[in-house]
Design a protein around this motif. Sequence first.
Motif, PDB file in Angstrom:
ATOM      1  N   VAL A  89       0.831  -1.210   0.000  1.00  0.00           N
ATOM      2  CA  VAL A  89       0.000   0.000   0.000  1.00  0.00           C
ATOM      3  C   VAL A  89       0.866   1.260   0.000  1.00  0.00           C
ATOM      4  CG1 VAL A  89      -1.743   1.288   1.286  1.00  0.00           C
ATOM      5  CG2 VAL A  89      -1.913  -1.195   1.098  1.00  0.00           C
ATOM      6  N   TYR A  90       1.990   1.233   0.713  1.00  0.00           N
ATOM      7  CA  TYR A  90       2.882   2.390   0.730  1.00  0.00           C
ATOM      8  C   TYR A  90       3.303   2.763  -0.695  1.00  0.00           C
ATOM      9  CZ  TYR A  90       6.747   5.479   1.841  1.00  0.00           C
ATOM     10  OH  TYR A  90       7.583   6.560   1.905  1.00  0.00           O
ATOM     11  N   ARG A  91       3.648   1.768  -1.512  1.00  0.00           N
ATOM     12  CA  ARG A  91       4.096   2.032  -2.886  1.00  0.00           C
ATOM     13  C   ARG A  91       2.963   2.527  -3.784  1.00  0.00           C
ATOM     14  NH1 ARG A  91       8.445   3.755  -2.430  1.00  0.00           N
ATOM     15  NH2 ARG A  91      10.019   2.412  -1.554  1.00  0.00           N
ATOM     16  N   ILE A  92       1.732   2.250  -3.445  1.00  0.00           N
ATOM     17  CA  ILE A  92       0.607   2.795  -4.206  1.00  0.00           C
ATOM     18  C   ILE A  92       0.580   4.315  -4.059  1.00  0.00           C
ATOM     19  CG2 ILE A  92      -1.933   2.887  -4.380  1.00  0.00           C
ATOM     20  CD1 ILE A  92      -0.714   0.271  -5.416  1.00  0.00           C
ATOM     21  N   PHE A  93       0.776   4.787  -2.834  1.00  0.00           N
ATOM     22  CA  PHE A  93       0.733   6.230  -2.565  1.00  0.00           C
ATOM     23  C   PHE A  93       2.051   6.931  -2.861  1.00  0.00           C
ATOM     24  CE2 PHE A  93      -2.787   4.603  -0.031  1.00  0.00           C
ATOM     25  CZ  PHE A  93      -3.797   5.471  -0.434  1.00  0.00           C
ATOM     26  N   TYR A  94       3.164   6.231  -2.708  1.00  0.00           N
ATOM     27  CA  TYR A  94       4.494   6.822  -2.901  1.00  0.00           C
ATOM     28  C   TYR A  94       5.329   5.907  -3.795  1.00  0.00           C
ATOM     29  CZ  TYR A  94       2.849   9.285   1.211  1.00  0.00           C
ATOM     30  OH  TYR A  94       2.092  10.022   2.090  1.00  0.00           O
ATOM     31  N   PRO A  95       5.037   5.862  -5.083  1.00  0.00           N
ATOM     32  CA  PRO A  95       5.677   4.877  -5.966  1.00  0.00           C
ATOM     33  C   PRO A  95       7.183   5.055  -6.155  1.00  0.00           C
ATOM     34  CG  PRO A  95       4.294   6.379  -7.219  1.00  0.00           C
ATOM     35  CD  PRO A  95       4.053   6.681  -5.777  1.00  0.00           C
ATOM     36  N   THR A  96       7.721   6.257  -5.940  1.00  0.00           N
ATOM     37  CA  THR A  96       9.154   6.463  -6.174  1.00  0.00           C
ATOM     38  C   THR A  96       9.890   7.038  -4.965  1.00  0.00           C
ATOM     39  OG1 THR A  96       8.756   8.670  -7.086  1.00  0.00           O
ATOM     40  CG2 THR A  96       8.795   6.826  -8.646  1.00  0.00           C
ATOM     41  N   LYS A  97       9.227   7.165  -3.833  1.00  0.00           N
ATOM     42  CA  LYS A  97       9.854   7.764  -2.658  1.00  0.00           C
ATOM     43  C   LYS A  97      10.801   6.781  -1.976  1.00  0.00           C
ATOM     44  CE  LYS A  97       8.961  10.403   1.444  1.00  0.00           C
ATOM     45  NZ  LYS A  97       8.045  11.241   2.144  1.00  0.00           N
ATOM     46  N   ARG A  98      11.964   7.298  -1.589  1.00  0.00           N
ATOM     47  CA  ARG A  98      12.921   6.494  -0.826  1.00  0.00           C
ATOM     48  C   ARG A  98      12.775   6.868   0.639  1.00  0.00           C
ATOM     49  NH1 ARG A  98      18.634   5.710  -3.576  1.00  0.00           N
ATOM     50  NH2 ARG A  98      18.611   4.311  -1.820  1.00  0.00           N
ATOM     51  N   GLN A  99      12.255   5.948   1.414  1.00  0.00           N
ATOM     52  CA  GLN A  99      12.012   6.168   2.840  1.00  0.00           C
ATOM     53  C   GLN A  99      12.291   4.861   3.558  1.00  0.00           C
ATOM     54  OE1 GLN A  99      11.010   9.118   4.215  1.00  0.00           O
ATOM     55  NE2 GLN A  99      11.121   8.253   6.249  1.00  0.00           N
ATOM     56  N   TYR A 100      12.913   4.933   4.719  1.00  0.00           N
ATOM     57  CA  TYR A 100      13.318   3.716   5.406  1.00  0.00           C
ATOM     58  C   TYR A 100      12.834   3.717   6.848  1.00  0.00           C
ATOM     59  CZ  TYR A 100      16.415   4.372   1.503  1.00  0.00           C
ATOM     60  OH  TYR A 100      16.900   4.628   0.245  1.00  0.00           O
ATOM     61  N   THR A 101      12.524   2.538   7.354  1.00  0.00           N
ATOM     62  CA  THR A 101      12.098   2.420   8.741  1.00  0.00           C
ATOM     63  C   THR A 101      13.236   1.911   9.625  1.00  0.00           C
ATOM     64  OG1 THR A 101      11.306   0.172   8.350  1.00  0.00           O
ATOM     65  CG2 THR A 101       9.703   1.966   8.127  1.00  0.00           C
ATOM     66  N   PHE A 102      14.342   1.525   9.033  1.00  0.00           N
ATOM     67  CA  PHE A 102      15.473   1.023   9.802  1.00  0.00           C
ATOM     68  C   PHE A 102      16.693   1.884   9.519  1.00  0.00           C
ATOM     69  CE2 PHE A 102      19.375  -1.532   9.940  1.00  0.00           C
ATOM     70  CZ  PHE A 102      19.343  -1.934  11.243  1.00  0.00           C
ATOM     71  N   TYR A 103      17.406   2.240  10.581  1.00  0.00           N
ATOM     72  CA  TYR A 103      18.638   2.993  10.419  1.00  0.00           C
ATOM     73  C   TYR A 103      19.686   2.386  11.335  1.00  0.00           C
ATOM     74  CZ  TYR A 103      22.195   6.517  10.913  1.00  0.00           C
ATOM     75  OH  TYR A 103      23.396   7.157  10.925  1.00  0.00           O
ATOM     76  N   SER A 104      20.881   2.220  10.805  1.00  0.00           N
ATOM     77  CA  SER A 104      21.991   1.732  11.598  1.00  0.00           C
ATOM     78  C   SER A 104      23.204   2.616  11.347  1.00  0.00           C
ATOM     79  CB  SER A 104      22.322   0.286  11.210  1.00  0.00           C
ATOM     80  OG  SER A 104      23.521  -0.111  11.841  1.00  0.00           O
ATOM     81  N   ALA A 105      23.673   3.283  12.384  1.00  0.00           N
ATOM     82  CA  ALA A 105      24.857   4.141  12.250  1.00  0.00           C
ATOM     83  C   ALA A 105      26.069   3.325  11.817  1.00  0.00           C
ATOM     84  CB  ALA A 105      25.130   4.856  13.571  1.00  0.00           C
ATOM     85  N   ARG A 106      26.113   2.087  12.237  1.00  0.00           N
ATOM     86  CA  ARG A 106      27.235   1.204  11.882  1.00  0.00           C
ATOM     87  C   ARG A 106      27.281   0.958  10.370  1.00  0.00           C
ATOM     88  NH1 ARG A 106      27.768  -5.071  13.128  1.00  0.00           N
ATOM     89  NH2 ARG A 106      29.918  -5.323  12.480  1.00  0.00           N
ATOM     90  N   HIS A 107      26.115   0.827   9.731  1.00  0.00           N
ATOM     91  CA  HIS A 107      26.071   0.520   8.304  1.00  0.00           C
ATOM     92  C   HIS A 107      25.865   1.774   7.493  1.00  0.00           C
ATOM     93  CE1 HIS A 107      24.996  -3.357  10.245  1.00  0.00           C
ATOM     94  NE2 HIS A 107      25.921  -3.775   9.393  1.00  0.00           N
TER      95      HIS A 107
END
Length: 107
Positions: A89-107
Amino acid sequence: MFRAYIKTIIAGKKFAFISIYAPHFDANFFSVLTTTLLRVQDCFLIIGADMNAVVDVSLDRSCVQNYPASSLSSIDLCKFMSDLNLIDVYRIFYPTKRQYTFYSARH
């Protein structure tokens, strides 16, 4: 496989709300999950999940690296979604947006 689920009726329609956690790589996980979810034929599926895989590497990862296990998991995830006719469903509303739910300072 299922962390939690609930079946309910909303406005006369049956829904199954399902929470899923997928391991980082398990060759049989998505095929077993597909078989399990196909038993819930009388409900619309609403799935919230940590699939540990992405549908589109260029949109769904901040760093595009090719790891064999990760690629196989993504292929399995896409097949799983196709087999059960699921949509992101997220891609239906935002087909080209780059958004992340995980962040790691190490990576």
